[in-house]
Design a protein around this motif. Structure first.
Motif, PDB file in Angstrom:
ATOM      1  N   GLY A   9      68.649   1.566   0.630  1.00 17.91           N
ATOM      2  CA  GLY A   9      68.627   1.817  -0.678  1.00 17.91           C
ATOM      3  C   GLY A   9      67.774   0.539  -1.075  1.00 17.91           C
ATOM      4  N   LEU A  10      67.887   0.196  -2.426  1.00 20.40           N
ATOM      5  CA  LEU A  10      67.022  -0.832  -3.152  1.00 20.40           C
ATOM      6  C   LEU A  10      67.874  -2.127  -3.404  1.00 20.40           C
ATOM      7  CD1 LEU A  10      64.333  -1.957  -4.424  1.00 20.40           C
ATOM      8  CD2 LEU A  10      64.906  -0.822  -6.379  1.00 20.40           C
ATOM      9  N   VAL A  11      67.716  -3.232  -2.968  1.00 21.09           N
ATOM     10  CA  VAL A  11      68.650  -4.365  -3.246  1.00 21.09           C
ATOM     11  C   VAL A  11      67.674  -5.478  -3.510  1.00 21.09           C
ATOM     12  CG1 VAL A  11      68.657  -4.847  -0.937  1.00 21.09           C
ATOM     13  CG2 VAL A  11      70.540  -5.561  -2.459  1.00 21.09           C
ATOM     14  N   GLN A  12      68.093  -6.588  -4.466  1.00 19.48           N
ATOM     15  CA  GLN A  12      67.467  -7.774  -4.501  1.00 19.48           C
ATOM     16  C   GLN A  12      67.540  -8.574  -3.580  1.00 19.48           C
ATOM     17  OE1 GLN A  12      68.647  -9.173  -8.439  1.00 19.48           O
ATOM     18  NE2 GLN A  12      67.075  -8.121  -9.652  1.00 19.48           N
ATOM     19  N   ALA A  13      66.480  -9.387  -3.405  1.00 22.59           N
ATOM     20  CA  ALA A  13      66.741 -10.512  -2.484  1.00 22.59           C
ATOM     21  C   ALA A  13      67.856 -11.566  -2.549  1.00 22.59           C
ATOM     22  CB  ALA A  13      65.447 -11.586  -2.806  1.00 22.59           C
ATOM     23  N   GLY A  14      68.467 -11.637  -1.520  1.00 22.07           N
ATOM     24  CA  GLY A  14      70.029 -12.242  -1.283  1.00 22.07           C
ATOM     25  C   GLY A  14      71.065 -11.419  -1.508  1.00 22.07           C
ATOM     26  N   GLY A  15      70.802  -9.997  -1.383  1.00 24.35           N
ATOM     27  CA  GLY A  15      71.892  -9.107  -1.652  1.00 24.35           C
ATOM     28  C   GLY A  15      72.119  -8.631  -0.542  1.00 24.35           C
ATOM     29  N   SER A  16      73.213  -7.702  -0.360  1.00 18.38           N
ATOM     30  CA  SER A  16      73.626  -7.027   0.937  1.00 18.38           C
ATOM     31  C   SER A  16      73.713  -5.632   0.831  1.00 18.38           C
ATOM     32  CB  SER A  16      75.360  -7.772   1.142  1.00 18.38           C
ATOM     33  OG  SER A  16      75.298  -8.850   1.328  1.00 18.38           O
ATOM     34  N   LEU A  17      73.453  -5.097   2.127  1.00 24.91           N
ATOM     35  CA  LEU A  17      73.797  -3.559   2.139  1.00 24.91           C
ATOM     36  C   LEU A  17      74.515  -3.406   3.554  1.00 24.91           C
ATOM     37  CD1 LEU A  17      70.087  -2.062   1.163  1.00 24.91           C
ATOM     38  CD2 LEU A  17      72.290  -1.743   0.339  1.00 24.91           C
ATOM     39  N   LEU A  84      69.703 -10.550   2.309  1.00 21.63           N
ATOM     40  CA  LEU A  84      68.494  -9.807   2.569  1.00 21.63           C
ATOM     41  C   LEU A  84      67.152 -10.604   1.772  1.00 21.63           C
ATOM     42  CD1 LEU A  84      70.000  -6.486   2.139  1.00 21.63           C
ATOM     43  CD2 LEU A  84      68.600  -7.123   4.244  1.00 21.63           C
ATOM     44  N   LYS A  85      65.857 -10.357   2.575  1.00 24.22           N
ATOM     45  CA  LYS A  85      64.728 -11.066   2.344  1.00 24.22           C
ATOM     46  C   LYS A  85      63.869  -9.818   2.306  1.00 24.22           C
ATOM     47  CE  LYS A  85      65.725 -14.937   5.252  1.00 24.22           C
ATOM     48  NZ  LYS A  85      65.300 -15.785   6.629  1.00 24.22           N
ATOM     49  N   PRO A  86      62.674  -9.929   1.190  1.00 26.98           N
ATOM     50  CA  PRO A  86      61.769  -8.861   1.117  1.00 26.98           C
ATOM     51  C   PRO A  86      61.273  -8.227   2.406  1.00 26.98           C
ATOM     52  CG  PRO A  86      61.461 -10.679  -0.557  1.00 26.98           C
ATOM     53  CD  PRO A  86      62.505 -11.044   0.382  1.00 26.98           C
ATOM     54  N   GLU A  87      61.133  -9.364   3.337  1.00 26.65           N
ATOM     55  CA  GLU A  87      60.354  -9.119   4.653  1.00 26.65           C
ATOM     56  C   GLU A  87      61.406  -7.953   5.686  1.00 26.65           C
ATOM     57  OE1 GLU A  87      60.628 -12.170   3.519  1.00 26.65           O
ATOM     58  OE2 GLU A  87      61.251 -13.482   4.995  1.00 26.65           O
ATOM     59  N   ASP A  88      62.742  -8.016   5.246  1.00 27.32           N
ATOM     60  CA  ASP A  88      63.493  -7.043   5.822  1.00 27.32           C
ATOM     61  C   ASP A  88      63.212  -5.560   5.391  1.00 27.32           C
ATOM     62  OD1 ASP A  88      66.022  -9.372   5.259  1.00 27.32           O
ATOM     63  OD2 ASP A  88      65.119  -9.159   7.254  1.00 27.32           O
ATOM     64  N   THR A  89      62.304  -5.323   4.447  1.00 25.25           N
ATOM     65  CA  THR A  89      62.337  -4.062   3.866  1.00 25.25           C
ATOM     66  C   THR A  89      61.422  -3.270   5.228  1.00 25.25           C
ATOM     67  OG1 THR A  89      61.790  -4.894   1.552  1.00 25.25           O
ATOM     68  CG2 THR A  89      60.462  -2.706   2.405  1.00 25.25           C
ATOM     69  N   ALA A  90      62.060  -1.979   5.317  1.00 23.11           N
ATOM     70  CA  ALA A  90      61.652  -1.160   6.569  1.00 23.11           C
ATOM     71  C   ALA A  90      62.311   0.157   6.429  1.00 23.11           C
ATOM     72  CB  ALA A  90      61.977  -1.831   7.572  1.00 23.11           C
ATOM     73  N   VAL A  91      62.308   0.982   7.267  1.00 18.39           N
ATOM     74  CA  VAL A  91      62.908   1.996   7.602  1.00 18.39           C
ATOM     75  C   VAL A  91      63.886   1.605   8.714  1.00 18.39           C
ATOM     76  CG1 VAL A  91      63.026   4.741   8.225  1.00 18.39           C
ATOM     77  CG2 VAL A  91      61.349   3.831   6.513  1.00 18.39           C
ATOM     78  N   TYR A  92      64.828   1.837   8.459  1.00 18.58           N
ATOM     79  CA  TYR A  92      65.913   1.605   9.694  1.00 18.58           C
ATOM     80  C   TYR A  92      66.433   2.703  10.566  1.00 18.58           C
ATOM     81  CZ  TYR A  92      66.126  -3.399   8.086  1.00 18.58           C
ATOM     82  OH  TYR A  92      65.570  -4.784   7.687  1.00 18.58           O
ATOM     83  N   TYR A  93      66.337   2.606  11.797  1.00 18.23           N
ATOM     84  CA  TYR A  93      67.046   3.834  12.626  1.00 18.23           C
ATOM     85  C   TYR A  93      67.843   3.370  13.482  1.00 18.23           C
ATOM     86  CZ  TYR A  93      62.130   5.554  11.222  1.00 18.23           C
ATOM     87  OH  TYR A  93      61.019   6.101  10.813  1.00 18.23           O
ATOM     88  N   THR A 114      66.844   5.312   7.471  1.00 17.84           N
ATOM     89  CA  THR A 114      67.349   5.129   6.078  1.00 17.84           C
ATOM     90  C   THR A 114      66.308   4.186   5.746  1.00 17.84           C
ATOM     91  OG1 THR A 114      69.012   4.746   4.875  1.00 17.84           O
ATOM     92  CG2 THR A 114      69.225   3.739   6.772  1.00 17.84           C
ATOM     93  N   LEU A 115      65.792   4.200   4.564  1.00 14.59           N
ATOM     94  CA  LEU A 115      64.951   3.376   3.905  1.00 14.59           C
ATOM     95  C   LEU A 115      65.726   2.030   3.162  1.00 14.59           C
ATOM     96  CD1 LEU A 115      62.199   2.233   3.111  1.00 14.59           C
ATOM     97  CD2 LEU A 115      62.314   3.699   1.082  1.00 14.59           C
ATOM     98  N   VAL A 116      65.405   0.797   3.610  1.00 12.93           N
ATOM     99  CA  VAL A 116      65.993  -0.377   2.979  1.00 12.93           C
ATOM    100  C   VAL A 116      64.614  -1.020   2.306  1.00 12.93           C
ATOM    101  CG1 VAL A 116      66.868  -2.538   3.235  1.00 12.93           C
ATOM    102  CG2 VAL A 116      67.743  -0.540   4.587  1.00 12.93           C
ATOM    103  N   THR A 117      64.613  -1.485   1.125  1.00  9.21           N
ATOM    104  CA  THR A 117      63.669  -2.113   0.150  1.00  9.21           C
ATOM    105  C   THR A 117      64.494  -3.225  -0.360  1.00  9.21           C
ATOM    106  OG1 THR A 117      62.679   0.154  -0.273  1.00  9.21           O
ATOM    107  CG2 THR A 117      62.053  -1.762  -1.833  1.00  9.21           C
ATOM    108  N   VAL A 118      63.849  -4.327  -0.204  1.00  6.47           N
ATOM    109  CA  VAL A 118      64.416  -5.496  -0.761  1.00  6.47           C
ATOM    110  C   VAL A 118      63.266  -6.112  -1.862  1.00  6.47           C
ATOM    111  CG1 VAL A 118      65.306  -7.942  -0.328  1.00  6.47           C
ATOM    112  CG2 VAL A 118      65.678  -6.028   1.442  1.00  6.47           C
ATOM    113  N   SER A 119      63.621  -6.181  -2.978  1.00  5.51           N
ATOM    114  CA  SER A 119      62.747  -6.681  -4.045  1.00  5.51           C
ATOM    115  C   SER A 119      62.901  -8.347  -4.165  1.00  5.51           C
ATOM    116  CB  SER A 119      62.994  -5.962  -5.263  1.00  5.51           C
ATOM    117  OG  SER A 119      64.459  -6.575  -5.845  1.00  5.51           O
ATOM    118  N   SER A 120      61.560  -8.684  -4.520  1.00  5.03           N
ATOM    119  CA  SER A 120      61.934 -10.434  -4.702  1.00  5.03           C
ATOM    120  C   SER A 120      62.269 -10.662  -6.028  1.00  5.03           C
ATOM    121  CB  SER A 120      60.557 -10.807  -4.239  1.00  5.03           C
ATOM    122  OG  SER A 120      59.483 -10.312  -5.109  1.00  5.03           O
TER     123      SER A 120
END
Length: 120
Positions: A9-17, A84-93, A114-120
């Motif tokens: 999902g979409l999460v802000q930087a510093g957040g968790s998934l 989480l950091k913006p550079e963690d944004t990726a599709v995770y398999y 599954t897509l992980v998007t980390v916004s700054s």
């Protein structure tokens, strides 16, 4: 055999998934399980693995932030991602080394991602 990943999902930087991956179908045993990721324009990279004895390995960039775990009774593997950091944004398999029957060879299986998007 199918692997189904969820939890992105979409999460802000510093957040968790927390990502989950369930293996289903005819399964005799599962050896190693792991998580990989592929960012836009980059090659797929290993994020974390967990052996059948619960030994774990992580890529340096996620050490101290991500935790991989598994539930053998449910044929599931998890990835807890904190800070989480913006550079963690990726599709995770997710992947798993599965023996389908007692006398069959171990084969690698992959989930669809599954897509992980980390916004700054």
């Amino acid at each position: 055999v199918q692997l189904q990943a969820s939890g992105g999902g979409l999460v802000q930087a510093g957040g968790s998934l927390r990502l989950s991956c369930a293996a289903s179908g005819s399964i005799f045993s599962i050896n190693g399980m792991g998580w990989y990721r592929q960012a836009p324009g980059k090659q797929r990279e290993l994020v974390a693995t967990i052996g059948s004895g619960d030994s774990t390995e992580y890529v340096d960039s996620v050490k101290g932030r991500f935790t991989i775990s598994r539930d053998n009774a449910k044929n599931m593997v998890y990835l807890q991602m904190n800070s989480l950091k913006p550079e963690d944004t990726a599709v995770y398999y997710c992947s798993a080394e599965i023996r389908r029957w007692r006398w069959s060879a171990v084969m690698d299986y992959w989930g669809k991602g599954t897509l992980v998007t980390v916004s700054s």
